[in-house]
Design a protein around this motif. Sequence first.
Motif, PDB file in Angstrom:
ATOM      1  N   ILE A 160       0.858  -1.188   0.000  1.00 51.26           N
ATOM      2  CA  ILE A 160       0.000   0.000   0.000  1.00 51.26           C
ATOM      3  C   ILE A 160       0.892   1.235   0.000  1.00 51.26           C
ATOM      4  CG2 ILE A 160      -1.633   1.330   1.415  1.00 51.26           C
ATOM      5  CD1 ILE A 160      -2.767  -1.329   2.405  1.00 51.26           C
ATOM      6  N   SER A 161       0.530   2.234  -0.793  1.00 54.14           N
ATOM      7  CA  SER A 161       1.325   3.467  -0.794  1.00 54.14           C
ATOM      8  C   SER A 161       0.391   4.681  -0.710  1.00 54.14           C
ATOM      9  CB  SER A 161       2.189   3.544  -2.059  1.00 54.14           C
ATOM     10  OG  SER A 161       1.368   3.450  -3.189  1.00 54.14           O
ATOM     11  N   GLY A 162       0.951   5.818  -0.378  1.00 57.37           N
ATOM     12  CA  GLY A 162       0.165   7.049  -0.306  1.00 57.37           C
ATOM     13  C   GLY A 162      -0.175   7.479   1.111  1.00 57.37           C
ATOM     14  N   TYR A 163       0.254   6.702   2.090  1.00 59.21           N
ATOM     15  CA  TYR A 163      -0.046   7.058   3.499  1.00 59.21           C
ATOM     16  C   TYR A 163       1.217   7.410   4.290  1.00 59.21           C
ATOM     17  CZ  TYR A 163      -4.685   5.199   2.465  1.00 59.21           C
ATOM     18  OH  TYR A 163      -5.918   4.983   1.911  1.00 59.21           O
ATOM     19  N   GLY A 164       2.291   7.702   3.573  1.00 56.88           N
ATOM     20  CA  GLY A 164       3.545   8.127   4.216  1.00 56.88           C
ATOM     21  C   GLY A 164       4.146   7.045   5.099  1.00 56.88           C
ATOM     22  N   LEU A 211       2.856   5.439   7.409  1.00 53.60           N
ATOM     23  CA  LEU A 211       1.934   4.351   7.750  1.00 53.60           C
ATOM     24  C   LEU A 211       1.891   3.246   6.685  1.00 53.60           C
ATOM     25  CD1 LEU A 211      -1.134   6.320   9.201  1.00 53.60           C
ATOM     26  CD2 LEU A 211       0.491   4.898  10.470  1.00 53.60           C
ATOM     27  N   ASP A 212       2.521   3.492   5.554  1.00 49.12           N
ATOM     28  CA  ASP A 212       2.480   2.523   4.444  1.00 49.12           C
ATOM     29  C   ASP A 212       2.860   1.109   4.893  1.00 49.12           C
ATOM     30  OD1 ASP A 212       1.654   4.454   2.771  1.00 49.12           O
ATOM     31  OD2 ASP A 212       3.518   4.603   1.593  1.00 49.12           O
ATOM     32  N   LEU A 246       0.316  -0.390   7.446  1.00 50.81           N
ATOM     33  CA  LEU A 246      -0.948  -0.781   6.803  1.00 50.81           C
ATOM     34  C   LEU A 246      -0.759  -2.013   5.924  1.00 50.81           C
ATOM     35  CD1 LEU A 246      -2.462   2.702   5.828  1.00 50.81           C
ATOM     36  CD2 LEU A 246      -3.353   1.085   7.519  1.00 50.81           C
ATOM     37  N   THR A 247       0.356  -2.053   5.212  1.00 47.07           N
ATOM     38  CA  THR A 247       0.645  -3.212   4.359  1.00 47.07           C
ATOM     39  C   THR A 247       0.738  -4.472   5.216  1.00 47.07           C
ATOM     40  OG1 THR A 247       1.868  -1.791   2.846  1.00 47.07           O
ATOM     41  CG2 THR A 247       2.263  -4.149   2.646  1.00 47.07           C
TER      42      THR A 247
END
Lengths: 330, 76
Positions: B32-36, B38-39, B42-43
């Motif tokens: 997952i990308s786009g959450y800085g 947190l990537d 979250l992944t």
Amino acid sequence: MAELIIPAIVSCIVAFFTVYFVTPPLIQFLQKRNLAVKDMNKKDHVMVVRPGGPSIIAGIIASELVLYGFFQINEILAIMITSFIAFVVGYVDDRKVMGGWFKPVALVIASTPIIFLGTYDSNLAFPLFGTVQIPALYLGLVIFMIPVTGNTINSIDVLNGVASGFMIIASFSLSIALFILQNYEMAIISLPLGFVSLAFYKYHKIPSKIFPGDSGALTLGAMYGTIAIVGHVEIIAAVALLPAIINSFLFLSSMKRIVEHRQIKGKPVEHTEDFKLKATNDKTAPVTLVRLILAGGPLSEKQVGYAIFKLAIFSGILAIITAFMMRVVI
Amino acid sequence: MKIGLFGFLFVMWILILAGGGILVAILGPFSISGYGDLDLLLTSVLKAIIAIILVVVWILVLSKLKNWIFKKEIKY
């Protein structure tokens, strides 16, 4: 490679002979203190002392200390500390009847040295397909693995010599797999588990002079699980342990909850007139590996033990094939 | 001893190999990308959820297989 031969030989000798020489005085000590239980599968009133855990942990600690003298690596410390905590958990359960959740929960604590010493790698390797990186999930796997391997070996400790004999086959299969994967240092570090089990089997085989108890079975299982994690051979270790995993799986899927053996009312196995083991038709009793083996008809305790060893050898061969497959990526 | 237990062991082994393939194929390239910052977290959490679902499916398949292979033995 040549520099590894001396530590390997010395540690295996120390592992084997520590258990070989410590167990007889331990048996005498336990006899004097009347720490014995009835062997339920004998026609006569036979009492067998327990637990044999102290001699097993002595063999593990002594041999791993020898190895630590040669290689100062955290993996050895993780094996020693985790096995020792598992031994303490088992010993508490040997001396005092604890609830069904005690061992799984307490064994989570035993897995923490692996995390704190940083001796795990969050890449999980699979045969043929390569590795997958699962940092968060792997932490869960570490915490989950030690209670599973500890309790799995404990659950198969139902007949004379089975837990130690099974451990000999599974641990040597794991050591061979580590050699195949050219992880020589870990292969040597894993060898004492097989030799400790081998020496203990001498006293545990039918007719048993001593039972390992929870302290012995949990120690063997916890050390096996730790080797699987720090040696990065989790999948191979699971394959070698499959008969014991099947036993736990059958038990849990039939009982639908975690429950201590002593809390179960229904008997999965009973005795014939000539004291062979026979599967019952009791619907309240758990389905177990022994019960399935006996589905074909009554067998002696020795025959059931050998049937379990045949399954263990079959799994050991599958584990070794898996190790060869680890070197191939599609 | 009947061949059933050896068969069940073999099927479990195949399921482990196949499960590994699915895990590597699905979870390996997943990110997952786009959450800085947190990537990664979250992944990892999503990978954990997918893996747990796969394990549950694996246990259900195994349970069905157990009933099928041992239908004669497990009549209690």
